[in-house]
Each structure stands twice: as C-alpha cells, then as structure tokens.
Motif scaffolding. Structure first.
Motif, short mmCIF file in Angstrom:
data_model
loop_
_atom_site.label_atom_id
_atom_site.label_comp_id
_atom_site.label_asym_id
_atom_site.label_seq_id
_atom_site.Cartn_x
_atom_site.Cartn_y
_atom_site.Cartn_z
N PHE A 105 118.79 125.57 12.11
CA PHE A 105 119.32 126.77 12.78
C PHE A 105 120.53 126.43 13.65
O PHE A 105 121.51 127.18 13.69
N TYR A 106 120.46 125.31 14.36
CA TYR A 106 121.59 124.90 15.18
C TYR A 106 122.80 124.58 14.31
O TYR A 106 123.94 124.94 14.64
N ILE A 107 122.58 123.91 13.19
CA ILE A 107 123.67 123.56 12.27
C ILE A 107 124.31 124.82 11.70
O ILE A 107 125.54 124.93 11.61
N LEU A 108 123.48 125.80 11.32
CA LEU A 108 124.01 127.06 10.79
C LEU A 108 124.86 127.79 11.83
O LEU A 108 125.88 128.39 11.50
N PHE A 109 124.40 127.74 13.09
CA PHE A 109 125.17 128.38 14.15
C PHE A 109 126.52 127.70 14.33
O PHE A 109 127.56 128.36 14.46
N ILE A 110 126.51 126.37 14.32
CA ILE A 110 127.76 125.62 14.46
C ILE A 110 128.69 125.89 13.29
O ILE A 110 129.91 126.06 13.46
N MET A 111 128.13 125.98 12.08
CA MET A 111 128.95 126.28 10.90
C MET A 111 129.57 127.66 11.00
O MET A 111 130.66 127.91 10.49
N GLY A 112 128.85 128.59 11.67
CA GLY A 112 129.41 129.92 11.86
C GLY A 112 130.56 129.93 12.85
O GLY A 112 131.45 130.78 12.79
N LYS A 168 128.52 136.28 18.11
CA LYS A 168 128.07 134.92 18.40
C LYS A 168 127.65 134.77 19.86
O LYS A 168 126.66 134.10 20.16
N VAL A 169 128.39 135.39 20.76
CA VAL A 169 128.01 135.34 22.18
C VAL A 169 126.68 136.06 22.39
O VAL A 169 125.82 135.60 23.15
N PHE A 170 126.50 137.19 21.71
CA PHE A 170 125.25 137.95 21.83
C PHE A 170 124.06 137.08 21.42
O PHE A 170 123.05 137.01 22.13
N LEU A 171 124.16 136.42 20.26
CA LEU A 171 123.08 135.57 19.79
C LEU A 171 122.86 134.37 20.71
O LEU A 171 121.72 134.00 21.00
N LEU A 172 123.96 133.80 21.18
CA LEU A 172 123.86 132.63 22.06
C LEU A 172 123.15 132.98 23.36
O LEU A 172 122.28 132.24 23.83
N LEU A 173 123.49 134.13 23.94
CA LEU A 173 122.83 134.57 25.17
C LEU A 173 121.36 134.90 24.91
O LEU A 173 120.49 134.61 25.75
N TRP A 174 121.08 135.50 23.78
CA TRP A 174 119.70 135.86 23.42
C TRP A 174 118.85 134.59 23.29
O TRP A 174 117.71 134.55 23.74
N PHE A 175 119.40 133.55 22.70
CA PHE A 175 118.65 132.32 22.49
C PHE A 175 118.53 131.49 23.76
O PHE A 175 117.58 130.73 23.92
N ASN A 227 136.64 131.55 17.86
CA ASN A 227 135.45 131.77 17.05
C ASN A 227 134.19 131.86 17.90
O ASN A 227 133.23 132.54 17.56
N ILE A 228 134.19 131.11 19.02
CA ILE A 228 133.01 131.09 19.87
C ILE A 228 132.86 132.38 20.65
O ILE A 228 131.75 132.86 20.88
N ILE A 229 133.97 132.96 21.06
CA ILE A 229 133.90 134.13 21.94
C ILE A 229 133.81 135.44 21.18
O ILE A 229 133.96 136.51 21.76
N GLU A 230 133.60 135.39 19.87
CA GLU A 230 133.34 136.61 19.12
C GLU A 230 132.04 137.23 19.63
O GLU A 230 131.07 136.52 19.92
N GLY A 274 117.71 140.72 31.01
CA GLY A 274 118.70 139.90 31.70
C GLY A 274 119.82 139.45 30.79
O GLY A 274 121.00 139.54 31.16
N PHE A 275 119.48 138.99 29.59
CA PHE A 275 120.53 138.55 28.68
C PHE A 275 121.36 139.74 28.19
O PHE A 275 122.58 139.62 27.99
N GLU A 276 120.73 140.89 28.02
CA GLU A 276 121.45 142.07 27.54
C GLU A 276 122.50 142.54 28.55
O GLU A 276 123.65 142.82 28.19
N TYR A 277 122.09 142.63 29.81
CA TYR A 277 123.03 143.09 30.83
C TYR A 277 124.08 142.02 31.14
O TYR A 277 125.20 142.35 31.54
N LEU A 278 123.74 140.75 30.95
CA LEU A 278 124.74 139.70 31.09
C LEU A 278 125.79 139.82 29.99
O LEU A 278 126.99 139.64 30.24
N PHE A 279 125.36 140.14 28.78
CA PHE A 279 126.30 140.35 27.68
C PHE A 279 127.24 141.51 27.99
O PHE A 279 128.46 141.41 27.77
N ILE A 280 126.70 142.61 28.49
CA ILE A 280 127.53 143.76 28.84
C ILE A 280 128.52 143.39 29.94
O ILE A 280 129.68 143.81 29.92
N PHE A 281 128.07 142.57 30.89
CA PHE A 281 128.96 142.13 31.97
C PHE A 281 130.09 141.26 31.42
O PHE A 281 131.25 141.41 31.83
N VAL A 282 129.76 140.37 30.49
CA VAL A 282 130.78 139.48 29.90
C VAL A 282 131.84 140.29 29.17
O VAL A 282 133.04 140.01 29.25
#
Length: 223
Positions: free
Chosen positions: A175-182, A200-207, A194-197, A68-76
């Motif tokens: 882990f959350y802090i590292l993500f925010i720093m990225g 980062k979107v792939f990891l965010l959807l996966w999590f 930076n958020i829509i790279e 579900g997250f993979e196909y959502l990423f492809i859709f985005v």
C-alpha cells in the motif's frame, strides 16, 4: 470492499454485539458524504454529512479523530472551499449541538480511573510496536497464534501465524509503494505538485491524523 470481506478481523467483529463494524461503515459513509458535499455543495448532502457524523460520534470516541482529519483537510484547502463557508460552519455547529447531550457522560468516562485502559501511556517505540502486534493478532484464525500474539509470546506462534504476520507486513508495504507510485509520475521524477493534489492529501490525512493525533495526546498527557 474485498479486503473487508476477507479480513478475519472485520468478519469476526461483524458477528459480535459491539460497535466496531458499525464504526467502519459510518466512517466510510461519513467520508463519502463529505466528498460529495464539497464537490456539489447541496444542502441535502451537507445534512447527510451532519446526520452521519452525529451517528458516528455516538458510536465510538475514535470518530473525533475522523472529524479532525476532515476539518484539517478543509483548513489546508481553505481557499478552494471558502465559497462553502456557510455550510461548513453550520454543519460543524449542528454536529456540536447534537453532541452536547452526551458531553457530561463523556467527561465522566474520561475521568474514570477504575480501568487500566482509561490511562494514556507514554508512547514508547516498544509500546507502539507491541500494540501494533496485539491489534493485528485478530487476523489469525488460529486461536493459539492469536493468544500468543496478544501476550507477546512469540515462541508459541505457529507456522501459519508467522505466514500471516509476513502477509500483513507485505500488504502494508504494498500500500505504501502504491501511494508513492501515485505521487511519482512523468518518468518517475519527484514533483512536489504531485504530493499536494487534493485527493492525495485527503488520503494522507485520513491515514495519518487518526493515528498521529492520539499519539501526540498520549505524549503530551502521559499517565
């Protein structure tokens, strides 16, 4: 790899005759195959993705949320990957067709009310907090603490158990802090770009999707 190697939970389940360790392996392999296929668009990579996806689905039902997250990423990022439309559609159809043989068993299990865990409960904050504690109780090599956390009996948690709980919460926050720093760069200024790279979107959807989607289903279809 280091976290998996030293995690009492993954080490414990890797020694059980259950499917959890295999599910972790197939999930990581599935994501890897998809990333490679989207980058290189080779038929061998798409075939590998289909095969691993089928094996993953036959291993555990939670695999639906990974797909579900993979196909959502492809859709985005539809505009980016529309040139791979044929392979994306063919791979989805192949996964669906190979899973059809199990659909009758899936429907039968879904309608089974013999066991309490066959129900979807209304996801209250209290229930979610209890579930989080119970799931993470496996991090404790101390059986007394593990049983106490599973039963939500905090009075019986040992000092080592409280230290482990503190470590789990701390690692999660790190882990959350590292993500925010990225996400933040250019002198720590906030940039939407930076958020829509994609990475980062792939990891965010996966999590998030494998957690939020079951949450939404249990909210819409409670017991």
């Amino acid at each position: 790899a280091l976290l998996v190697a030293v995690s009492p939970q993954t080490v414990y389940f890797s020694q059980e005759a259950r499917n959890y360790a295999l599910l972790v392996f197939l999930t990581l392999l599935n994501v890897y195959c998809l990333i490679k296929a989207l980058k290189e668009n080779k038929n061998t990579l798409w075939i590998s993705y289909v095969v691993v996806s089928i094996l993953m689905l036959y291993t555990h039902y939670l695999s639906f949320f990974i797909l579900g997250f993979e196909y959502l990423f492809i859709f985005v990022y539809w505009k980016t990957y529309k040139k791979y439309l044929k392979n994306i559609i063919y791979s989805g159809i192949a996964i669906f067709l190979f899973y059809l043989v199990w659909v009758p068993a899936f429907v039968k299990q879904l309608s089974n009310t013999e066991y309490s865990y066959s129900y979807l409960y209304n996801p209250t904050i209290k229930l979610l907090a209890e579930m989080f504690v119970q799931i993470n109780s496996w991090i404790s090599p101390d059986i007394t603490t593990r049983v106490a956390l599973r039963n939500m009996n905090f009075a019986s948690v040992t000092l080592l158990g409280w230290i482990l709980i503190f470590c789990v919460v701390s690692i999660t926050l790190i882990f959350y802090i590292l993500f925010i720093m990225g996400v933040l760069k250019n002198k720590n200024k906030f940039h939407v770009q930076n958020i829509i790279e994609e990475n980062k979107v792939f990891l965010l959807l996966w999590f998030s999707v494998p957690i939020l989607l079951p949450f939404a289903l249990s909210a819409i279809f409670p017991e």
